[in-house]
Design an enzyme around this catalytic site. Structure first.
Site, PDB file in Angstrom:
ATOM      1  N   ASN A   1       0.842  -1.194   0.000  1.00 40.97           N
ATOM      2  CA  ASN A   1       0.000   0.000   0.000  1.00 40.97           C
ATOM      3  C   ASN A   1       0.876   1.242   0.000  1.00 40.97           C
ATOM      4  OD1 ASN A   1       0.523   0.795   2.875  1.00 40.97           O
ATOM      5  ND2 ASN A   1      -0.468  -1.187   3.255  1.00 40.97           N
TER       6      ASN A   1
ATOM      7  N   ASP B   1      -4.854  -6.513   5.062  1.00 39.73           N
ATOM      8  CA  ASP B   1      -5.890  -7.368   5.634  1.00 39.73           C
ATOM      9  C   ASP B   1      -5.823  -8.787   5.082  1.00 39.73           C
ATOM     10  OD1 ASP B   1      -7.033  -5.343   7.230  1.00 39.73           O
ATOM     11  OD2 ASP B   1      -8.098  -4.554   5.490  1.00 39.73           O
TER      12      ASP B   1
END
Length: 407
Positions: free
Chosen positions: A211, A280
């Site tokens: 990310n 996640d």
């Protein structure tokens, strides 16, 4: 905002080739808003001139204890008592020995002895044999016991051509140490575990899922906690940032590696601050070889598995640390952040908008607790981290008192 606005610093120089670094240090102190008076020993003037420091500071440079420019000829009193701190860089072997024993036979040592409650910080600089000599080490221990703060020394190549400990810290390191000295010690005696940066989930040996987190907020919080007197361990995903001074860094890549590193430490710390942007999901079927692009053979579908919930697992530990998490959202910040706080079972969640914070130098944080939302002003991430340390310290249970044996 500069960190030393309103501070008056006496910068002392003793004899050593590291005096050249002190010119840069002077400029950096002024950049941070400090007013600086320079005091040099006679030996220091053999390595760099008074004129250099007068030109850089725009103020008189002091060498002679009997200098008639000081109206009452008491420079050792006037300079010391008007200062917020005395910083000696470089501090030679001889200087350390003399101030250890309270000698005051030149202006610099005299003002150190006459300083009263004014803090004294010294940055040793000498040959490694001189630094490791038993007498120097004994003097260093005594100075620490007397409340003098030692900055360094570092290890590395020395002017004599040898390598070892005794090298003066660089100007930016000394500056950070001085700034840290002035920060309130709100977390003194506490142990803090922090996660920071992104995680990296392997697809094949050259491709990963990650990310946009730069790690700046987590690293700023690690620095702010260390400045506040805490013993800090930083579990970091892959970033390009230097480790903050005085912080122990554990480097990891994946979310599962981060989880394992955190769980090894979590039961032994007082605070856990989950700042990392943890993936996640992880890839269940990473390829052992690079996946090749081909029209005839399309890439196999990736299979995902949920990663462990680091913050929730730490918060669930019996007798575990006080926990705080971060919520980086793109919309409905208040609703999502409060829901996350309740779901994780922690007292405090810090929220921000990811599209405004990731990769930026500043941030606008909102604190969420049982009483609602508490916005902080938009500011640099280090300033935000220091303000966050203040808010954390207000919410912490009292530190356990140290039992003393009966007399």
């Amino acid at each position: 905002m500069p960190d030393l606005i309103g501070k008056r610093i006496v910068l002392g120089l003793t004899g050593g080739i590291a005096c050249y670094k002190s010119a840069e240090l002077l400029r950096r102190l002024q950049d941070e808003g400090a007013k600086v008076d320079v005091v040099m020993t006679e030996a220091a003037t053999r390595f760099i001139t008074e004129a250099t420091f007068q030109a850089l500071s725009g103020r008189p440079v002091w060498v002679d204890a009997w200098d008639a420019r000081m109206a009452n000829r008491m420079a050792h009193i006037n300079l010391a008592r008007s200062a917020d701190a005395i910083l000696v860089a470089p501090a030679s072997t001889d200087f350390l020995a003399r101030i250890t024993h309270g000698l005051a036979d030149d202006l610099l040592t005299a003002l150190c002895v006459a300083r009263g409650a004014v803090p004294l910080l010294v940055a040793p600089a000498m040959n490694h044999e001189m630094w490791t000599h038993a007498a120097t080490q004994r003097n260093a221990r005594q100075l620490l016991a007397d409340g003098v703060q030692l900055i360094g020394p570092a290890e590395g190549e020395q002017a004599c051509g040898e390598t070892g400990s005794g090298r003066m810290m660089e100007a930016d390191q000394i500056l950070r140490a001085l700034i840290a000295f002035f920060q309130p010690k709100r977390l003194a005696g506490r142990t803090v575990l922090i996660t920071a940066g992104p995680t990296s989930e392997t697809i094949d040996p050259v491709r990963v899922l990650t990310n946009r987190s730069s790690g700046r907020m987590g690293y700023a919080l690690a620095r702010a906690c260390a400045e506040a007197g805490a013993c800090v361990t930083l579990v970091s995903g892959p970033v390009s940032l230097p480790c903050p001074d005085g912080v122990t860094r554990i480097a990891v890549d994946s979310a599962r590696q981060m989880h394992a590193a955190v769980m090894r430490q979590a039961a032994t710390v007082d605070l856990f601050l989950a700042v990392a942007a943890v993936a996640d999901w992880g890839v269940a079927n990473p390829s052992a070889q690079k996946l090749k692009k081909s029209a005839q053979a399309p890439l196999p579908p990736l299979q995902f598995v949920p990663n462990p919930d680091i913050l929730a697992d730490v918060a669930a530990l019996p007798g575990g640390p006080w926990c705080m998490g971060f919520a980086a959202e793109t919309e409905h910040l208040h609703e999502h952040a409060q829901a996350k706080r309740l779901r994780k079972g922690v007292e405090l969640i810090v929220g921000n908008l990811a599209q405004e914070a990731m990769g930026a130098e500043d941030t606008e944080l909102v604190l969420f607790d049982d009483q609602g939302a508490h916005p902080l002003p938009r500011q640099g991430k280090l300033q935000a981290a220091r303000e966050l340390v203040l808010e954390i310290s207000r919410r912490l249970p009292p530190a356990p008192s140290v039992a003393t044996a009966p007399l």
